[in-house]
Design an enzyme around this catalytic site. Structure first.
Site, PDB file in Angstrom:
ATOM      1  N   SER A 135       0.843  -1.199   0.000  1.00  0.00           N
ATOM      2  CA  SER A 135       0.000   0.000   0.000  1.00  0.00           C
ATOM      3  C   SER A 135       0.873   1.242   0.000  1.00  0.00           C
ATOM      4  O   SER A 135       2.009   1.219   0.496  1.00  0.00           O
ATOM      5  CB  SER A 135      -0.889   0.019   1.253  1.00  0.00           C
ATOM      6  OG  SER A 135      -1.597   1.233   1.369  1.00  0.00           O
ATOM      7  N   TYR A 147      -2.841   0.401  10.723  1.00  0.00           N
ATOM      8  CA  TYR A 147      -2.995  -0.244   9.419  1.00  0.00           C
ATOM      9  C   TYR A 147      -1.766  -0.003   8.552  1.00  0.00           C
ATOM     10  O   TYR A 147      -1.208  -0.932   7.960  1.00  0.00           O
ATOM     11  CB  TYR A 147      -4.246   0.271   8.708  1.00  0.00           C
ATOM     12  CG  TYR A 147      -4.295  -0.119   7.247  1.00  0.00           C
ATOM     13  CD1 TYR A 147      -4.670  -1.403   6.868  1.00  0.00           C
ATOM     14  CD2 TYR A 147      -3.936   0.794   6.247  1.00  0.00           C
ATOM     15  CE1 TYR A 147      -4.688  -1.779   5.534  1.00  0.00           C
ATOM     16  CE2 TYR A 147      -3.956   0.422   4.915  1.00  0.00           C
ATOM     17  CZ  TYR A 147      -4.320  -0.850   4.554  1.00  0.00           C
ATOM     18  OH  TYR A 147      -4.328  -1.217   3.237  1.00  0.00           O
TER      19      TYR A 147
END
Length: 223
Positions: A135, A147
């Protein structure tokens, strides 16, 4: 013989789009996710090129059995895409829920490790390719983002396992998108990346000449 790709988190979003893109290019696919109904619906598009493999990515033995079944069906497993992942409903550390952290880390980190370990014997045999979904959040610091930290693990581990795989002719690629319009978000994000954009990046890495390892594909929305 057609090549075969195992995909976790295959029922929707990036996983489903990658399955479609791979089948269009002549690959067989193993579709692994918890939602058997969605997998069956997706597989109906692919005829004999798909095998539905319902299961939970946080269960190592289930992943092992799934990949073994895929090898039995198609004769080889040339690539695996550790794509399954989840986010958090409460952002940041101070407001975060430790139980939710545990669930996320178990999937985003342990699930990825399980895919890697379960697939590795088959990838060694085929001098194959490991993909994993990183990501943009794993390439920069975001205030308090647990996250994002889980995706930093993906990027670090992806580089490490690439060096290990290089010893026997294997390849590893981290696919690192910015915001993607998927069910990951509660509201649609039509001006952001589409799952097809990420799928095309994954196939680009898979189909690069064997002499070239695309170790990371970093793609961001134009807007």
């Amino acid at each position: 013989m057609s090549k075969t790709l195992f995909i976790t988190g295959a029922s929707t979003g990036i996983g489903a789009a990658t399955a479609r893109a791979a089948v269009e290019r002549g690959w067989n696919v193993g579709l692994f996710a918890r939602s058997e109904d969605k997998l069956n619906e997706l597989a109906s598009e692919f005829g004999d090129s798909a095998l539905v493999l319902p299961g939970d990515a946080t269960d190592f033995e289930t992943q092992k059995k799934a990949i073994s079944s895929l090898k039995d069906r198609f004769g080889q497993v040339n690539a695996a895409f550790a794509n399954a992942g989840t986010g958090l409903s409460a952002a940041g550390t101070d407001a975060g829920d430790p139980d939710e952290w545990h669930q996320m880390i178990t999937l985003n980190i342990m699930g990825l490790l399980y895919t890697t370990k379960a697939a590795m014997p088959y990838l060694k045999e085929a001098k194959g390719h490991l993909l994993m979904t990183g990501s943009a959040a794993g390439r920069r610091h975001i205030k308090g983002s647990v996250y994002g930290a889980s995706k930093w693990f993906v990027h670090g581990y992806g580089g490490n396992i690439a060096e290990e795989m290089r010893e026997w002719g294997g390849r590893c690629t981290v696919i690192a998108p910015g915001m993607v319009d998927t069910p990951f978000f509660d509201e649609a994000k039509p001006d952001k990346l589409h799952p097809d954009d990420v799928a095309q990046a994954a196939v680009f890495a898979l189909e690069a000449d064997q002499r070239a390892t695309i170790q990371e594909v970093f793609l961001m929305p134009t807007n």
